[in-house]
Write an enzyme that holds these catalytic residues in place. Structure first.
Site, PDB file in Angstrom:
ATOM      1  N   GLY A 107       4.026  37.414  73.305  1.00  0.00           N
ATOM      2  CA  GLY A 107       3.836  38.445  72.543  1.00  0.00           C
ATOM      3  C   GLY A 107       3.317  39.636  73.143  1.00  0.00           C
ATOM      4  O   GLY A 107       3.378  39.963  74.412  1.00  0.00           O
ATOM      5  N   SER A 108       2.638  40.622  72.383  1.00  0.00           N
ATOM      6  CA  SER A 108       2.324  41.935  72.869  1.00  0.00           C
ATOM      7  C   SER A 108       1.232  42.034  73.950  1.00  0.00           C
ATOM      8  O   SER A 108       1.079  43.099  74.638  1.00  0.00           O
ATOM      9  CB  SER A 108       1.704  42.655  71.740  1.00  0.00           C
ATOM     10  OG  SER A 108       2.862  42.673  70.636  1.00  0.00           O
TER      11      SER A 108
END
Lengths: 387, 596
Positions: free
Chosen positions: B313-314
């Site tokens: 993810g981020s």
């Protein structure tokens, strides 16, 4: 004309067979052989129950069979010992031909019993090892050949017997059975020695055997392992030799007691090749010395009696038989006490084995027949010797 | 000695002829005499040789008898192992942590074997053994004892109490052999790193101990090599830090209702792993068997930190931004279009919240804008992005000395399309291990030198040849990461005095059937501390966390992974001799400013 003879009471015409046999036989050797058989039976009581247990048989199955075959062998021995040298020579040579054929047919008809060497014929109730019968008959054959070359226009018997000996050795070595092969060759060499061989020739044969040994050492892992095991100063206690040595040490002079031994449970060949270890452990050094004494009585007395022998065939055949018997015992005992590298060799008349017992009976019967007292020297020769 | 005779007795022949007799008789008589003489000579020779032979036999039999007497008189030796036997080298080197604390060592115990043919009472022996060792079956034992085998193993290792109990059975057919076993005195600690062991070749007197997983397997040859002289294998692990990380992670996992968790603590400058944890774990002293059913990645044996690949993810956004800074297409203050949703074909990329039409590049990171990052990535292009991620080692298994990790190849799209470029820029579509992530963060914050993670204490630090970004870019990255904690998505990760920086990442878990799950996430927090000059990188990943303390369940990393990471840092920083930095008071800030 009545010949004057020296060295024996003249044969009384019309004397019955058995008294004459008893009068002329070497009773010491006869007694020693009987003693060996009894000792073998006694050791079988100790050594063979583990084998019987392993094969799921009655504990004294092998003792019973040993008794049966031993009695048979003793009977055969007595019968053979009643024959005259000429009869012996004829029958033995015929037997030799039969044994050779049997040996030659082994690769086709024989079984190896899963031991990796085809040495046996399986007859159902018993197995027969032709090489056991080959030894005494070969001795008779070789003696006949060598004696033939004593005659002025006789055949070149020494060369012929040598060729036969080498052929037999090769056949046995191919089985492979290096033990019997070397025994045959050594027996021939010793007979030839007594037949007046030149020392040089014997040296050549000795080196040939040494070379064959080195060849076997270099080419057979099996043989190499045995030799290495013998040469290394440490005894690997997990080998049969290690167990045997330990058993002799455990036994001491009087043994650990009948039935108390343990080595028979560990040794696969306790009832055959290593029976002396069982004897040493359970009955002690004394029985081993007794066994050695019995063997030496047979061998030494036979050789001494042959000293006076006039007939070359009798002399050579007797020598060969005594020597085969003695060498086999020596090799077996020598292995057990680590004087020789490990080599499977049965102890005649003591180790278990049906055909080997009967063969030993035949062979000793021949020896006893040949060492019987019979008319020997011409008077003229006695006188001639005195000069 | 016979006197020499002439070949033909000519004198006698002549006189016989003179007498008118037949001389042939004389010649025949002569020949007979000669033959007799030869025979006599041969017999004499044979007599001597027979005597010699008899004497030899006497000697030979005497030798055997003497030798046997000597043997019988000597004391028997216990059969013992001689040099001829091929020895099994049982001694295995210890494994220690960076301070020399024991992680794995050897313990002498006994093995138990049976020789049924020496047994007195097989039934009683089987019953007794089944009582002492609960995992043995009495009927099965009795069957084995009654069989034909003369030797069988009963138990490979046992405790001294069990050994005593077996001795108390008094069964002569049960025997012990010395047996060295591997002991992990810290139990579950660092289980995934250490791995486990098994027995190789077995003898009665020893057995080979062979590593079956982890470091034990990777360095099996070294550990077994007698040439090392018992020198232990020194790992970069710090046992006390590892213990604290595992303790806090386990607590966090329980608190956040996660089904699994992983943490990696790494020296930012060298890549040495100080602690690596994966939960659930196991006890290497009783290493469980690999599961035969179910998902192997749910097994306790599975190393989530080094073996499991996840879309993280981020946390990946920082790599996109770092590249943008490095290539010079943007500065931290560059305005990025964050108006969403961003549509590409049938895909729509949106942010967690709408952050308005514009953000500076710094704030794209601080607020974690997918749309902004994707636009930056489009600016960079697929090729450059791929090359940069490759230079950080995201496309090959992490070069760590663990057999499990070497098989965990990252997952990435075979065709690197534009949509891939966009999703990968914020950490979707590329699955790597947490270990990859930690080394990536270490590489971009330590001044820009790529580190290669290692478990060995003696590893050289990366040099200028390993540079991936400039020190200037690295400094800007650190500032952004600090800002995320100060005022962004990870305010719960702040630990007073240690100036934590970091980036959150909440990734929807891919469903086995395809597509992404709605409410199952992997939440990750990648932390660096202290942010000004990072010494350590810590990543914490939680598998399917759910903070149920609020009104509705919260799954984002800022609420789950970040506070766990903060607690980890709070606990381990003092253990690693880090002094808390003085408080940043407004006066300090003022002083600094006026000082400028």
């Amino acid at each position: 004309m009545t010949e004057m003879v020296y060295g024996a009471v003249a044969a009384k015409p019309g004397e019955p067979l058995l008294p004459r046999w008893w009068r002329t036989i070497d009773r010491w050797s006869l007694g020693a052989v009987a003693g060996l058989f009894l000792v073998g039976l006694m050791l079988g009581l100790a050594a063979s129950p583990p084998l019987a247990a392993r094969n799921g048989l009655d504990p004294f199955y092998y003792v019973f069979r040993q008794g049966l075959f031993g009695t048979l062998a003793l009977g055969v021995m007595v019968l053979v010992s009643m024959m005259s040298p000429t009869e012996i020579r004829r029958k033995a040579v015929l037997g030799f031909l039969a044994a050779t054929v049997a040996l030659a047919l082994l690769p086709v008809l024989g079984t190896d019993f899963g031991k990796g060497a085809t040495r046996w014929y399986s007859l159902g109730f018993a197995s027969v090892q032709p090489s056991e019968f080959l030894k005494p008959t070969f001795v008779a054959f070789a003696a006949w050949m060598m004696a033939g070359s004593y005659d002025q226009s006789g055949p070149p018997g020494r060369t012929l017997s040598f060729i036969v000996a080498v052929l037999l050795t090769l056949m046995l070595a191919l089985q492979p059975d290096f033990g019997q092969a070397s025994l045959i060759l050594a027996t021939w060499a010793l007979m030839y020695f007594v037949a007046g061989a030149s020392i040089l020739l014997l040296l050549v044969v000795a080196f040939g055997v040494l070379g064959a040994g080195l060849f076997a050492y270099a080419n057979s892992e099996h043989v190499a392992g045995r030799i290495d095991g013998f040469l290394s100063p440490d005894i690997d206690p997990r080998t049969q030799i290690g167990f045997a040595t330990n058993a002799i040490q455990e036994g001491g002079i009087f043994g650990v007691g009948v039935g108390e031994g343990t080595v028979k449970w560990s040794l696969p060949d306790a009832h055959t090749d290593f029976i002396i270890a069982v004897a040493a452990e359970e009955y002690g050094l004394l029985i081993c010395l007794l066994i050695i004494a019995l063997f030496s009585i047979v061998v030494i007395r036979s050789l001494i009696r042959l000293l006076r022998e006039r007939d070359p065939f009798v002399r050579l055949a007797g020598t060969g038989l005594a020597v085969v018997f003695g060498m086999q015992a020596l090799i077996n005992l020598g292995v057990a006490v680590r004087l020789l590298p490990a080599k499977g060799m049965t102890l005649p008349f003591i180790s278990y084995g049906g055909s080997s017992l009967v063969a030993a009976g035949i062979s000793l019967g021949m020896l006893l027949a040949l060492t019987r007292e019979r008319p020997q020297d011409h008077l003229s020769e006695i006188i001639g010797r005195g000069r | 000695m016979t006197p020499r005779r002439p070949l033909r007795p000519l004198a006698r022949v002549f006189s016989a002829r003179a007498r008118g007799e037949n001389p042939d008789d004389i010649e025949a008589e002569e020949r007979a005499a000669r033959l007799r003489a030869r025979h006599r000579a041969e017999r004499l020779k044979a007599e001597h040789r027979l005597l010699l032979l008899a004497a030899t036999f006497v000697l030979a039999f005497g030798t055997v008898a003497a030798r046997m007497s000597v043997l019988a008189a000597s004391d028997p030796e216990e059969p013992r192992v001689t040099a001829a036997e091929q020895r099994i080298v049982a001694q295995r080197a210890d494994i220690v942590d960076r301070n020399g604390a024991i992680l794995a060592t050897n313990l002498m115990t006994a093995s138990l074997y049976a020789q049924p043919h020496e047994m007195v009472d097989r039934v009683a022996a089987a019953a007794g053994l089944a009582r002492i060792f609960p995992d043995l079956d009495e009927a099965e034992l009795l069957k084995q004892f009654s069989g034909k085998r003369k030797f069988l193993w009963v138990q490979r290792t046992m405790s001294p109490e069990q050994q005593q109990a077996v001795m108390d059975l008094g069964e002569p057919g049960l025997k012990f052999g010395p047996r060295e076993m591997r002991l992990y005195p810290n139990g579950r600690l660092a289980a995934h790193i250490l791995g486990g062991y098994g027995f190789g070749r077995e003898g009665v007197h020893a057995a080979e101990v062979i590593g079956s997983a982890g470091v034990e397997r990777e360095f099996d040859a070294f550990l077994r090599d007698p040439a090392n002289g018992g020198q232990p294998l020194r790992l970069s692990i710090d046992l006390s830090v590892q213990a604290a990380v595992e303790r806090v992670l386990a607590g966090g996992m329980q608190l956040m209702n996660a089904k699994g968790a992983a943490a990696v603590l790494m020296e930012a400058r060298t890549g040495k792993i100080v602690a690596m944890a994966s939960l659930p774990d196991f006890d290497p002293n009783q290493r469980p068997l690999p599961p035969t059913q179910g998902d192997p990645s749910d097994s306790p044996l599975f190393n989530r930190a080094a073996q499991g690949v996840y879309e993280l993810g981020s946390t990946f956004k920082i790599f996109t931004v770092a590249q943008a800074l490095e290539t010079g297409i943007a500065t931290p203050d560059t305005i990025v279009d964050t108006s969403g949703p961003l549509t590409w074909g049938r895909f729509r990329i949106r942010d967690f919240r709408n952050y308005g039409p514009f953000l500076t590049l710094s704030d794209v990171i601080v607020k974690s804008s997918n749309v902004g990052t994707a636009r930056v990535a489009m600016e960079l292009g697929a090729e450059r992005q791929k090359a940069f991620l490759g230079s950080l080692g995201f496309f090959e298994p992490v070069p760590i000395t663990l057999p499990e990790a070497s098989k965990s190849k990252p997952l990435f799209p075979p065709r690197w399309s534009e949509i891939s470029t966009m999703t990968i820029s914020y950490g979707h579509g590329l699955a790597v291990t947490p270990l990859h992530l930690a080394s990536g963060y270490a590489s971009v914050v330590n001044g820009g030198l790529r580190v290669r993670p290692t478990l060995l204490a003696d590893t050289p630090a990366p040099t200028d040849a390993d540079r991936v970004i400039s020190t200037e870019t690295s400094r800007k990255i650190r500032q952004m990461l600090r800002a995320v904690v100060e005022r962004g998505t990870a305010t719960m990760a702040d630990v007073e005095g240690y100036r934590v920086g970091g980036k959150t990442g909440t990734a929807d878990k891919p469903k086995r059937t395809g597509g992404y799950s709605e409410n199952k996430v992997i939440s990750t927090f990648a932390a660096v501390f202290p942010a000004d000059d990072p010494e350590y990188v810590l990543t914490v990943s939680l598998d399917e966390p759910e903070d149920r303390s609020g009104r509705e369940p919260r799954r984002t990393a800022g609420w789950t992974a970040a506070p766990v990471a903060a607690e980890v840092i709070r606990r381990i920083a003092p253990l690693m001799n880090m002094r808390p930095l003085p408080k940043e008071t407004p006066e300090d800030a003022l002083t600094v400013r006026t000082g400028n």
